[in-house]
Design a protein around this motif. Sequence first.
Motif, PDB file in Angstrom:
ATOM      1  N   MET A 236       0.827  -1.199   0.000  1.00 46.89           N
ATOM      2  CA  MET A 236       0.000   0.000   0.000  1.00 46.89           C
ATOM      3  C   MET A 236       0.867   1.257   0.000  1.00 46.89           C
ATOM      4  O   MET A 236       0.555   2.245  -0.684  1.00 46.89           O
ATOM      5  CB  MET A 236      -0.930  -0.001   1.215  1.00 46.89           C
ATOM      6  CG  MET A 236      -2.002  -1.091   1.168  1.00 46.89           C
ATOM      7  SD  MET A 236      -3.069  -1.092   2.619  1.00 46.89           S
ATOM      8  CE  MET A 236      -4.001   0.415   2.353  1.00 46.89           C
ATOM      9  N   THR A 237       1.971   1.220   0.746  1.00 40.15           N
ATOM     10  CA  THR A 237       2.883   2.357   0.755  1.00 40.15           C
ATOM     11  C   THR A 237       3.494   2.576  -0.620  1.00 40.15           C
ATOM     12  O   THR A 237       3.633   3.709  -1.087  1.00 40.15           O
ATOM     13  CB  THR A 237       3.993   2.146   1.797  1.00 40.15           C
ATOM     14  OG1 THR A 237       3.396   1.902   3.074  1.00 40.15           O
ATOM     15  CG2 THR A 237       4.896   3.357   1.897  1.00 40.15           C
ATOM     16  N   LEU A 238       3.853   1.471  -1.284  1.00 40.67           N
ATOM     17  CA  LEU A 238       4.366   1.568  -2.648  1.00 40.67           C
ATOM     18  C   LEU A 238       3.317   2.180  -3.564  1.00 40.67           C
ATOM     19  O   LEU A 238       3.633   3.032  -4.408  1.00 40.67           O
ATOM     20  CB  LEU A 238       4.767   0.184  -3.160  1.00 40.67           C
ATOM     21  CG  LEU A 238       5.160   0.105  -4.647  1.00 40.67           C
ATOM     22  CD1 LEU A 238       6.390   0.949  -4.930  1.00 40.67           C
ATOM     23  CD2 LEU A 238       5.400  -1.349  -5.069  1.00 40.67           C
ATOM     24  N   LYS A 244       2.100   9.471  -6.276  1.00 44.02           N
ATOM     25  CA  LYS A 244       2.615  10.794  -5.969  1.00 44.02           C
ATOM     26  C   LYS A 244       3.903  11.078  -6.737  1.00 44.02           C
ATOM     27  O   LYS A 244       4.123  12.206  -7.218  1.00 44.02           O
ATOM     28  CB  LYS A 244       2.838  10.938  -4.456  1.00 44.02           C
ATOM     29  CG  LYS A 244       1.537  10.990  -3.667  1.00 44.02           C
ATOM     30  CD  LYS A 244       1.755  11.351  -2.211  1.00 44.02           C
ATOM     31  CE  LYS A 244       0.418  11.551  -1.493  1.00 44.02           C
ATOM     32  NZ  LYS A 244       0.576  11.941  -0.078  1.00 44.02           N
ATOM     33  N   PHE A 245       4.745  10.075  -6.880  1.00 47.06           N
ATOM     34  CA  PHE A 245       5.975  10.250  -7.652  1.00 47.06           C
ATOM     35  C   PHE A 245       5.660  10.634  -9.100  1.00 47.06           C
ATOM     36  O   PHE A 245       6.226  11.586  -9.643  1.00 47.06           O
ATOM     37  CB  PHE A 245       6.794   8.957  -7.614  1.00 47.06           C
ATOM     38  CG  PHE A 245       7.969   8.940  -8.555  1.00 47.06           C
ATOM     39  CD1 PHE A 245       9.119   9.651  -8.261  1.00 47.06           C
ATOM     40  CD2 PHE A 245       7.912   8.216  -9.734  1.00 47.06           C
ATOM     41  CE1 PHE A 245      10.201   9.636  -9.136  1.00 47.06           C
ATOM     42  CE2 PHE A 245       8.976   8.190 -10.613  1.00 47.06           C
ATOM     43  CZ  PHE A 245      10.126   8.907 -10.312  1.00 47.06           C
ATOM     44  N   ASN A 253       1.809  14.323 -16.893  1.00 50.42           N
ATOM     45  CA  ASN A 253       1.420  12.994 -16.413  1.00 50.42           C
ATOM     46  C   ASN A 253       0.009  12.979 -15.825  1.00 50.42           C
ATOM     47  O   ASN A 253      -0.621  11.916 -15.757  1.00 50.42           O
ATOM     48  CB  ASN A 253       2.398  12.512 -15.326  1.00 50.42           C
ATOM     49  CG  ASN A 253       3.800  12.292 -15.871  1.00 50.42           C
ATOM     50  OD1 ASN A 253       4.000  12.221 -17.081  1.00 50.42           O
ATOM     51  ND2 ASN A 253       4.773  12.189 -14.983  1.00 50.42           N
ATOM     52  N   VAL A 254      -0.491  14.128 -15.404  1.00 57.53           N
ATOM     53  CA  VAL A 254      -1.753  14.179 -14.653  1.00 57.53           C
ATOM     54  C   VAL A 254      -2.935  13.616 -15.442  1.00 57.53           C
ATOM     55  O   VAL A 254      -3.655  12.738 -14.937  1.00 57.53           O
ATOM     56  CB  VAL A 254      -2.042  15.618 -14.169  1.00 57.53           C
ATOM     57  CG1 VAL A 254      -3.422  15.691 -13.509  1.00 57.53           C
ATOM     58  CG2 VAL A 254      -0.964  16.071 -13.195  1.00 57.53           C
ATOM     59  N   PRO A 255      -3.200  14.074 -16.681  1.00 60.26           N
ATOM     60  CA  PRO A 255      -4.370  13.511 -17.390  1.00 60.26           C
ATOM     61  C   PRO A 255      -4.227  12.024 -17.706  1.00 60.26           C
ATOM     62  O   PRO A 255      -5.240  11.303 -17.734  1.00 60.26           O
ATOM     63  CB  PRO A 255      -4.439  14.352 -18.678  1.00 60.26           C
ATOM     64  CG  PRO A 255      -3.078  14.943 -18.838  1.00 60.26           C
ATOM     65  CD  PRO A 255      -2.551  15.136 -17.461  1.00 60.26           C
ATOM     66  N   ILE A 256      -3.008  11.557 -17.915  1.00 61.85           N
ATOM     67  CA  ILE A 256      -2.792  10.130 -18.173  1.00 61.85           C
ATOM     68  C   ILE A 256      -3.126   9.328 -16.919  1.00 61.85           C
ATOM     69  O   ILE A 256      -3.848   8.318 -16.978  1.00 61.85           O
ATOM     70  CB  ILE A 256      -1.333   9.862 -18.608  1.00 61.85           C
ATOM     71  CG1 ILE A 256      -1.001  10.657 -19.871  1.00 61.85           C
ATOM     72  CG2 ILE A 256      -1.102   8.366 -18.826  1.00 61.85           C
ATOM     73  CD1 ILE A 256       0.459  10.577 -20.270  1.00 61.85           C
TER      74      ILE A 256
END
Length: 517
Positions: A236-238, A244-245, A253-256
């Motif tokens: 879950m941490t990954l 976020k990375f 990267n946001v719309p993808i």
Amino acid sequence: MAVNKRLNAKDKYRCMTRDLDWEPSYQRHEDIYPHERFEGIKITDWDKWEDPFRLTMDTYWKYQAEKEKKLYAIFDAFSQNNGHTGLSDARYVNALKLFLSGVTPLEYQAYQGFARVGRQFSGAGARVACQMQAIDELRHVQTQIHAMSHYNKHFNGLHDFAHMHDRVWFLSVPKSFFEDARTAGPFEFLTAISFSFEYVLTNLLFVPFMSGAAYNGDMATVTFGFSAQSDEARHMTLGLEVIKFLLEQHEDNVPIIQRWIDKWFWRGFRLLSLVGMMMDYMLPNKVMSWAEAWKVYFEDAGGALFKDLERYGIRPPKHVEEANIGKDHVSHQAWSIFYQYTQATNFHTWMPSDQELDWLSEKYPDTFERIYRPRFEHWRAQQEKGERFYNATLPMLCQVCQIPLAFTEADDPTTLSHRSAVHEGERYHCCSQGCCDIFEYEPTKYIQAWLPVHQILQGNCGGADVESIVRDYYNIAPGQDNFEYLGSTEHRRWQDWQAGKPADAAAPTETNLRKTG
């Protein structure tokens, strides 16, 4: 004499992971990592990848070895003490059949998927994280098989789960989910599995199964669940780190990422209808309703998560409102599907008892009493007349999620949901607008889907009728592994096991099952 300073955990992790990385000198970077760019994701600095657990391989093996010792000691004790006779009721084992044939092979697909995508990343931190998770997933496969191997000695339907997973009609639902993810690019795979499934939805899978096991006396399943929880915490941490990375690396990267979140949320919601059915109908001692679980683990927890992701430009998944409405319907509709097609499954089904019907009415006050209870009472009346209902037809399947088109419209629970799309002159059918949206974005992927009903009708499943297909192609014994629970081999065997117990310790019998549940 100089004394070598002992490295702390952070420095040791750096030396054994990132410091072993190197820049290529005689091969082009894009030739070594060809899949890193084709999805359109832009990575500007892999060193920004955070590793919150900082596990090295030697530490990992020591840690897992300790867990293995404790795990198998409990497995042995459970087996030697005939733990299966202490279950709440033999009906519960049908939930394990669903888990072993539907979920355990997915763990193996996850192992293969993480092993593959880890090779596609030039960032050392991401490669190590994928390697660790791949090994975790393989361990989960092994521990689950070992836990349930005890039940295979005493119950039917557990004998050939890997073979069934590749062939049985309803198992194409979980199988297609992971095959969809594994045939995507590496960043979509991580968004699909690490974020959408492991982080957003995993509690809706593992918590109900493990809590259900505890409530029903299944210490073997409880134990492997607890043993896996520390692994799941890393996963879950990954998942959160992945999303976020990627969002922090580049605004393009946001719309993808948003499109992937929309897609994999809906695919996960459809897949988890099997878990909702298990919670509401397959557990003799119930933990909580599917609607309650969805409220706690998605609406509340997921709402806080997507509130946090707003600063990156991410909104809640598309069709989330339909899913929130659907929590009051999908488990009842899924059980209706399996009740009438149980002759083609590897587990038994049954009608809820009066007490269980009352529990469902209490948990679903706005829907169950009005819509679903009359249906179940009608089927139960038919069964009492010796006319137990089995559907002799084959259902139309969704081209994307591969679930029968038996779910209803969000705004009208009396109307079946059906969408269709035309691609290159041929019409394809979907169970919902969510699945239709997924299909229309990349139709060339989904027109290749192996739909079990289509294959049966085309004569590709080794038989001319459903019974021979179930027997010879699925390797399921008709009437032994499936059909109605009451009066089945397992039901009679369970009654024999309970015959010697004191009355207050005995499980429900055929005569009082309907009254007591």
